[in-house]
Design a protein around this motif. Structure first.
Motif, PDB file in Angstrom:
ATOM      1  N   CYS A 118       0.886  -1.180   0.000  1.00 27.38           N
ATOM      2  CA  CYS A 118       0.000   0.000   0.000  1.00 27.38           C
ATOM      3  C   CYS A 118       0.919   1.224   0.000  1.00 27.38           C
ATOM      4  O   CYS A 118       1.601   1.498   0.990  1.00 27.38           O
ATOM      5  CB  CYS A 118      -0.925  -0.013   1.210  1.00 27.38           C
ATOM      6  SG  CYS A 118      -2.135  -1.362   1.164  1.00 27.38           S
ATOM      7  N   HIS A 119       0.946   1.929  -1.107  1.00 23.42           N
ATOM      8  CA  HIS A 119       2.002   2.902  -1.370  1.00 23.42           C
ATOM      9  C   HIS A 119       1.696   4.320  -0.921  1.00 23.42           C
ATOM     10  O   HIS A 119       2.588   5.170  -0.920  1.00 23.42           O
ATOM     11  CB  HIS A 119       2.328   2.928  -2.868  1.00 23.42           C
ATOM     12  CG  HIS A 119       1.155   3.305  -3.717  1.00 23.42           C
ATOM     13  ND1 HIS A 119       0.187   2.403  -4.101  1.00 23.42           N
ATOM     14  CD2 HIS A 119       0.785   4.504  -4.258  1.00 23.42           C
ATOM     15  CE1 HIS A 119      -0.711   3.010  -4.844  1.00 23.42           C
ATOM     16  NE2 HIS A 119      -0.379   4.285  -4.952  1.00 23.42           N
ATOM     17  N   ARG A 120       0.447   4.592  -0.529  1.00 24.64           N
ATOM     18  CA  ARG A 120       0.108   5.987  -0.262  1.00 24.64           C
ATOM     19  C   ARG A 120      -0.872   6.132   0.892  1.00 24.64           C
ATOM     20  O   ARG A 120      -1.840   5.374   1.005  1.00 24.64           O
ATOM     21  CB  ARG A 120      -0.499   6.607  -1.522  1.00 24.64           C
ATOM     22  CG  ARG A 120      -0.776   8.091  -1.392  1.00 24.64           C
ATOM     23  CD  ARG A 120      -1.333   8.628  -2.695  1.00 24.64           C
ATOM     24  NE  ARG A 120      -1.595  10.042  -2.582  1.00 24.64           N
ATOM     25  CZ  ARG A 120      -2.544  10.677  -3.235  1.00 24.64           C
ATOM     26  NH1 ARG A 120      -3.314  10.019  -4.072  1.00 24.64           N
ATOM     27  NH2 ARG A 120      -2.718  11.970  -3.076  1.00 24.64           N
ATOM     28  N   LEU A 121      -0.609   7.108   1.740  1.00 27.22           N
ATOM     29  CA  LEU A 121      -1.499   7.448   2.847  1.00 27.22           C
ATOM     30  C   LEU A 121      -1.713   8.958   2.836  1.00 27.22           C
ATOM     31  O   LEU A 121      -0.759   9.723   2.703  1.00 27.22           O
ATOM     32  CB  LEU A 121      -0.877   7.024   4.185  1.00 27.22           C
ATOM     33  CG  LEU A 121      -1.686   7.340   5.449  1.00 27.22           C
ATOM     34  CD1 LEU A 121      -2.882   6.396   5.560  1.00 27.22           C
ATOM     35  CD2 LEU A 121      -0.808   7.214   6.700  1.00 27.22           C
ATOM     36  N   THR A 122      -2.974   9.386   2.956  1.00 24.42           N
ATOM     37  CA  THR A 122      -3.251  10.816   3.099  1.00 24.42           C
ATOM     38  C   THR A 122      -3.989  11.038   4.411  1.00 24.42           C
ATOM     39  O   THR A 122      -4.856  10.244   4.795  1.00 24.42           O
ATOM     40  CB  THR A 122      -4.104  11.369   1.935  1.00 24.42           C
ATOM     41  OG1 THR A 122      -5.399  10.784   1.977  1.00 24.42           O
ATOM     42  CG2 THR A 122      -3.463  11.038   0.604  1.00 24.42           C
TER      43      THR A 122
ATOM     44  N   GLY B  39       4.119  -0.574  -6.739  1.00 19.63           N
ATOM     45  CA  GLY B  39       4.312   0.223  -5.528  1.00 19.63           C
ATOM     46  C   GLY B  39       4.630   1.679  -5.787  1.00 19.63           C
ATOM     47  O   GLY B  39       5.069   2.395  -4.896  1.00 19.63           O
ATOM     48  N   THR B  40       4.390   2.150  -7.011  1.00 19.99           N
ATOM     49  CA  THR B  40       4.741   3.528  -7.376  1.00 19.99           C
ATOM     50  C   THR B  40       3.533   4.426  -7.585  1.00 19.99           C
ATOM     51  O   THR B  40       3.679   5.640  -7.705  1.00 19.99           O
ATOM     52  CB  THR B  40       5.561   3.537  -8.679  1.00 19.99           C
ATOM     53  OG1 THR B  40       4.728   3.032  -9.752  1.00 19.99           O
ATOM     54  CG2 THR B  40       6.796   2.664  -8.561  1.00 19.99           C
ATOM     55  N   GLY B  41       2.335   3.839  -7.668  1.00 18.10           N
ATOM     56  CA  GLY B  41       1.146   4.620  -7.983  1.00 18.10           C
ATOM     57  C   GLY B  41       0.867   4.700  -9.465  1.00 18.10           C
ATOM     58  O   GLY B  41      -0.078   5.373  -9.890  1.00 18.10           O
TER      59      GLY B  41
END
Length: 280
Positions: A161-165, A179-181
C-alpha cells in the motif's frame, strides 16, 4: 544663515524620512501580496483517489528575504547548540510474507463471471492485520468482477500500500504491483455507482468506504483506496465495498502517519497485502 551643523541635521532628517517612506511602501506591498496569496493559496487537484496542495509564491518573497538578510547585522553570539534529532518512530506491523508481486498483465477486462445478486467478501491479509470488505456486486458489477478475477490470479499478493493521506482527505491507497502509484493490470474498465455532487462539487466518502483510484473517467484498473476517516471528494471514484472488519487496523495505520511526517506520502508502517481473496 544655516550653519554646517544645522545643514547636517537637516540632511540626516531627510534621509531618515526617505527610509521610513521606503519601508512603508515595502510593507504595504507585502500586505497586498499576502492578501492575494491568502485568497488563492490552496489549489486542490484530485486525481488517483488523492489530493495535492499547491501554494502560490512570488518573486517579491525572494527580494524581501534578500533585503532582510542584507539589513540584519551579523551575530556576535555563538550559535545555539542543535537539538539531537528525534528518535526514529518504531514500526509495529509484522514483516511481509515471503514472495514478490506478480508481473503478469492482461490484455482485456475479464468476462463477467460473478453473480451480481450474490454477496461477496474480500479479505485483505495485511502485515498490520486483517481487513474484511463487503463488496457491492449489484451496484458495481464490473468492479467486483475485476477484483474477483485479479484476486484469483493472486495479482494483489505481496503488493505494498504505497500511499497514505491524512490532511483533509483520509485514505490508504493500495493495489499497485509496482508500488509507485502508476501500475495496473493492463486493462481498464468503466466507472460505476458514482454519487451526485453537492453544492461544493463533492460527495461524501464515509470512513470504511472502499473505492477505485483512477486517473480520469473510465480508467479503473487495480488501484483502490480504503477511507480511514470521513472524507469528501468529487464523485469520480467508484465505491464498491464497505469495511466490515478491521477498521481498527486501518486507523492504526493512519495514526502512524506518513514516512516523512507529511499529510500525503508513503505510510510510515510497512503495509503489505500478504494475500487478497474474494469469496461468495
Amino acid at each position: 544663515m544655516v550653519t554646517k551643523q544645522q545643514r547636517q541635521r537637516q540632511l540626516a532628517r531627510e534621509k531618515f524620512e526617505r527610509q521610513q517612506e521606503r519601508r512603508g511602501t515595502a510593507h504595504a506591498r507585502r500586505r497586498r501580496r499576502n492578501q492575494v496569496v491568502a485568497a488563492v493559496a490552496a489549489v486542490v487537484v484530485v486525481a488517483g483517489g488523492g489530493a495535492w496542495l499547491a501554494v502560490a509564491t512570488s518573486d517579491d518573497d525572494k527580494d524581501d528575504k534578500k533585503t532582510n538578510a542584507a539589513n540584519t547585522p551579523p551575530s556576535t553570539q555563538p550559535s545555539a547548540p542543535q537539538s539531537p534529532p528525534p528518535a526514529a518512530k518504531p514500526k509495529t506491523c509484522a514483516a511481509p510474507a515471503p514472495g514478490d508481486p506478480t508481473k503478469e498483465q492482461f490484455t482485456a477486462e475479464p468476462a463477467m463471471s460473478i453473480d451480481t445478486a450474490g454477496a461477496y467478501t474480500m479479505t485483505l491479509k495485511t502485515t498490520c492485520g486483517e481487513v474484511k470488505v463487503a463488496l457491492d456486486a449489484a451496484k458495481a458489477p464490473h468492479t467486483v468482477n475485476s477484483f474477483a478475477f485479479l484476486a484469483g490470479k493472486k495479482f494483489f499478493d505481496h503488493t505494498k500500500c504505497h500511499r497514505l493521506t491524512t490532511g483533509g482527505l483520509a485514505v490508504l491507497q493500495c493495489g499497485d504491483p509496482t508500488g509507485t502509484g502508476t501500475g495496473g493490470p493492463g486493462y481498464k474498465f468503466v466507472d460505476e455507482n458514482l454519487g451526485t455532487a453537492g453544492a461544493d462539487g463533492t460527495a461524501a466518502y464515509p470512513a470504511g468506504t472502499v473505492a477505485m483510484a483512477n486517473s480520469g473517467p473510465g480508467t479503473n484498473g487495480s488501484q483502490f483506496f480504503l477511507v480511514t476517516g470521513d472524507s469528501k471528494l468529487p464523485p469520480n471514484y467508484t465505491p464498491f465495498g464497505k469495511v466490515t472488519g478491521g477498521m481498527d487496523v486501518l486507523q492504526k495505520i493512519a495514526a502512524a502517519g506518513t514516512e516523512d511526517g507529511g499529510s500525503d506520502g508513503a505510510p510510515h508502517e510497512n503495509v503489505v497485502l500478504d494475500s487478497v481473496t474474494v469469496a461468495k
